[in-house]
Design a protein around this motif. Structure first.
Motif, mmCIF file in Angstrom:
data_model
loop_
_atom_site.group_PDB
_atom_site.id
_atom_site.type_symbol
_atom_site.label_atom_id
_atom_site.label_comp_id
_atom_site.label_asym_id
_atom_site.label_seq_id
_atom_site.Cartn_x
_atom_site.Cartn_y
_atom_site.Cartn_z
ATOM 1 N N ALA A 79 10.920 -3.368 -8.925
ATOM 2 C CA ALA A 79 11.505 -3.882 -7.795
ATOM 3 C C ALA A 79 10.109 -3.678 -6.718
ATOM 4 O O ALA A 79 10.453 -4.374 -5.472
ATOM 5 C CB ALA A 79 12.367 -3.009 -7.153
ATOM 6 N N GLY A 80 9.005 -3.180 -6.802
ATOM 7 C CA GLY A 80 7.980 -3.360 -5.990
ATOM 8 C C GLY A 80 8.135 -2.400 -4.862
ATOM 9 O O GLY A 80 7.934 -2.645 -3.751
ATOM 10 N N THR A 81 8.587 -1.042 -5.309
ATOM 11 C CA THR A 81 9.053 -0.159 -4.271
ATOM 12 C C THR A 81 8.308 1.230 -4.500
ATOM 13 O O THR A 81 7.463 0.988 -5.732
ATOM 14 C CB THR A 81 10.536 0.141 -4.100
ATOM 15 O OG1 THR A 81 10.797 0.471 -5.407
ATOM 16 C CG2 THR A 81 11.144 -0.885 -3.729
ATOM 17 N N TYR A 82 8.312 2.192 -3.851
ATOM 18 C CA TYR A 82 7.969 3.597 -3.902
ATOM 19 C C TYR A 82 8.665 4.359 -3.042
ATOM 20 O O TYR A 82 9.416 3.882 -2.211
ATOM 21 C CB TYR A 82 6.467 3.800 -3.621
ATOM 22 C CG TYR A 82 6.064 3.737 -2.157
ATOM 23 C CD1 TYR A 82 5.638 4.716 -1.706
ATOM 24 C CD2 TYR A 82 5.885 2.433 -1.486
ATOM 25 C CE1 TYR A 82 5.062 4.679 -0.327
ATOM 26 C CE2 TYR A 82 5.368 2.294 -0.291
ATOM 27 C CZ TYR A 82 5.115 3.282 0.576
ATOM 28 O OH TYR A 82 4.599 3.486 1.503
ATOM 29 N N VAL A 83 8.790 5.782 -3.090
ATOM 30 C CA VAL A 83 9.576 6.515 -2.323
ATOM 31 C C VAL A 83 8.503 7.563 -1.426
ATOM 32 O O VAL A 83 7.595 8.005 -2.007
ATOM 33 C CB VAL A 83 10.442 7.604 -2.969
ATOM 34 C CG1 VAL A 83 11.323 8.676 -2.197
ATOM 35 C CG2 VAL A 83 11.278 6.707 -4.007
ATOM 36 N N THR A 84 8.777 7.397 -0.244
ATOM 37 C CA THR A 84 7.724 7.975 0.382
ATOM 38 C C THR A 84 8.418 9.135 1.755
ATOM 39 O O THR A 84 9.615 8.972 1.848
ATOM 40 C CB THR A 84 7.034 6.811 1.580
ATOM 41 O OG1 THR A 84 6.204 7.423 2.303
ATOM 42 C CG2 THR A 84 8.079 6.206 2.313
ATOM 43 N N THR A 85 7.418 9.912 2.133
ATOM 44 C CA THR A 85 7.912 10.932 3.208
ATOM 45 C C THR A 85 7.729 10.240 4.651
ATOM 46 O O THR A 85 8.173 10.888 5.635
ATOM 47 C CB THR A 85 7.199 11.907 3.108
ATOM 48 O OG1 THR A 85 5.822 11.927 3.120
ATOM 49 C CG2 THR A 85 7.477 12.713 1.701
ATOM 50 N N GLU A 86 7.243 9.041 4.607
ATOM 51 C CA GLU A 86 6.765 8.398 5.921
ATOM 52 C C GLU A 86 7.987 7.794 6.520
ATOM 53 O O GLU A 86 8.749 7.256 5.851
ATOM 54 C CB GLU A 86 5.961 7.384 5.736
ATOM 55 C CG GLU A 86 4.814 7.019 6.819
ATOM 56 C CD GLU A 86 3.725 6.206 6.522
ATOM 57 O OE1 GLU A 86 3.977 4.982 6.366
ATOM 58 O OE2 GLU A 86 2.788 6.697 6.283
ATOM 59 N N LYS A 87 8.358 8.003 7.941
ATOM 60 C CA LYS A 87 9.433 7.538 8.479
ATOM 61 C C LYS A 87 9.037 6.013 8.672
ATOM 62 O O LYS A 87 7.943 5.452 8.926
ATOM 63 C CB LYS A 87 9.513 8.178 9.937
ATOM 64 C CG LYS A 87 9.833 9.720 9.922
ATOM 65 C CD LYS A 87 10.388 10.206 11.003
ATOM 66 C CE LYS A 87 10.762 11.447 11.159
ATOM 67 N NZ LYS A 87 11.134 12.203 9.997
ATOM 68 N N PRO A 88 10.033 5.168 8.941
ATOM 69 C CA PRO A 88 10.167 3.556 8.967
ATOM 70 C C PRO A 88 9.542 3.297 10.448
ATOM 71 O O PRO A 88 9.644 4.117 11.403
ATOM 72 C CB PRO A 88 11.396 3.246 8.831
ATOM 73 C CG PRO A 88 12.464 4.261 9.403
ATOM 74 C CD PRO A 88 11.589 5.539 8.828
ATOM 75 N N ALA A 89 8.854 2.361 10.286
ATOM 76 C CA ALA A 89 8.247 1.672 11.582
ATOM 77 C C ALA A 89 9.155 1.266 12.841
ATOM 78 O O ALA A 89 10.126 0.983 12.565
ATOM 79 C CB ALA A 89 7.195 0.602 11.327
ATOM 80 N N MET A 104 0.776 -1.232 -0.024
ATOM 81 C CA MET A 104 0.097 0.074 0.270
ATOM 82 C C MET A 104 0.763 1.289 -0.049
ATOM 83 O O MET A 104 1.609 1.607 0.858
ATOM 84 C CB MET A 104 -0.841 -0.070 1.490
ATOM 85 C CG MET A 104 -1.692 1.135 1.320
ATOM 86 S SD MET A 104 -3.048 0.743 2.664
ATOM 87 C CE MET A 104 -2.488 1.763 3.854
ATOM 88 N N VAL A 105 0.608 1.955 -0.873
ATOM 89 C CA VAL A 105 1.405 3.302 -1.172
ATOM 90 C C VAL A 105 0.680 4.405 -0.184
ATOM 91 O O VAL A 105 -0.241 4.897 -0.361
ATOM 92 C CB VAL A 105 1.536 3.837 -2.597
ATOM 93 C CG1 VAL A 105 2.336 5.208 -2.725
ATOM 94 C CG2 VAL A 105 2.052 2.786 -3.473
ATOM 95 N N ARG A 106 1.567 4.996 0.723
ATOM 96 C CA ARG A 106 1.173 5.792 1.624
ATOM 97 C C ARG A 106 2.335 7.061 1.659
ATOM 98 O O ARG A 106 3.481 7.026 1.648
ATOM 99 C CB ARG A 106 1.304 5.455 3.038
ATOM 100 C CG ARG A 106 0.151 4.377 3.142
ATOM 101 C CD ARG A 106 -0.393 4.059 4.259
ATOM 102 N NE ARG A 106 0.884 4.006 5.578
ATOM 103 C CZ ARG A 106 0.843 3.373 6.501
ATOM 104 N NH1 ARG A 106 -0.286 2.674 7.037
ATOM 105 N NH2 ARG A 106 1.712 3.423 7.803
ATOM 106 N N ASN A 107 1.759 8.453 1.758
ATOM 107 C CA ASN A 107 2.677 9.729 1.291
ATOM 108 C C ASN A 107 3.714 9.483 0.636
ATOM 109 O O ASN A 107 4.989 9.753 0.935
ATOM 110 C CB ASN A 107 3.075 9.801 2.975
ATOM 111 C CG ASN A 107 2.109 9.836 3.948
ATOM 112 O OD1 ASN A 107 0.815 10.667 3.627
ATOM 113 N ND2 ASN A 107 2.378 9.398 5.019
ATOM 114 N N PRO A 108 3.368 9.397 -0.559
ATOM 115 C CA PRO A 108 4.326 9.192 -1.687
ATOM 116 C C PRO A 108 5.136 10.653 -1.879
ATOM 117 O O PRO A 108 4.619 11.667 -1.803
ATOM 118 C CB PRO A 108 3.727 9.006 -3.116
ATOM 119 C CG PRO A 108 2.489 9.370 -2.774
ATOM 120 C CD PRO A 108 2.089 9.099 -1.317
ATOM 121 N N ALA A 109 6.392 10.562 -2.176
ATOM 122 C CA ALA A 109 7.397 11.729 -2.279
ATOM 123 C C ALA A 109 7.290 12.098 -3.851
ATOM 124 O O ALA A 109 7.347 11.331 -4.602
ATOM 125 C CB ALA A 109 8.842 11.348 -2.069
ATOM 126 N N GLY A 110 7.313 13.363 -4.238
ATOM 127 C CA GLY A 110 7.178 13.712 -5.461
ATOM 128 C C GLY A 110 8.289 13.775 -6.343
ATOM 129 O O GLY A 110 9.504 13.770 -5.803
#
Length: 135
Positions: A125-135, A1-7
């Motif tokens: 790769a099944g990735t995205y770039v996010t502004t969300e901090k790691p859990a 699930m993609v959350r808070n993607p970086a532009g």
């Protein structure tokens, strides 16, 4: 699930920061080791290792991404590892080279236009770039 993607602009700025902060010193060291700016095996190898290993051990961050508060994350919520980063960096890079840069331009448009901001190498790769901090 993609959350808070970086532009697009944050991703580009992080890439440029990586080039300045990490890439330039690697190139200088490579020149000292090989005495050549062209066909420099050390610089190529070091940049590939950096792009694969650093995000895999640093929760998806590179130096540039950390400075801008963005990181690479897996769409399925898992951690990025060596295999994921190999697909993203090496296989994605080969696609860009094989298409003479056309796929790179398409990727930039995808990041700018898509709601999830994912590019071709992100899909590989099944990735995205996010502004969300790691859990």
């Amino acid at each position: 699930m993609v959350r808070n993607p970086a532009g697009f602009w944050k991703r580009l700025a992080a890439y440029l920061l990586d080039g300045l902060i990490v890439g330039v010193p690697i190139a200088l060291i490579g020149y000292v080791i090989t005495n050549s700016w062209e066909n420099n095996w050390f610089t190529s190898a070091a940049n590939i290792v950096y792009s694969i290993v650093v995000p895999a051990v640093w929760s998806g961050y590179t130096v540039g991404k950390k400075l801008l508060g963005v990181r690479i994350a897996k769409v399925n919520g898992g951690k990025v590892g060596i295999g994921t980063m190999f697909l993203r960096s090496v296989v994605g890079g080969l696609v860009y080279v094989a298409t003479f840069g056309v796929a790179l331009v398409i990727s930039a448009i995808m990041v700018a236009a898509r709601e999830d901001k994912r590019s071709i190498h992100d899909f590989i790769a099944g990735t995205y770039v996010t502004t969300e901090k790691p859990a």
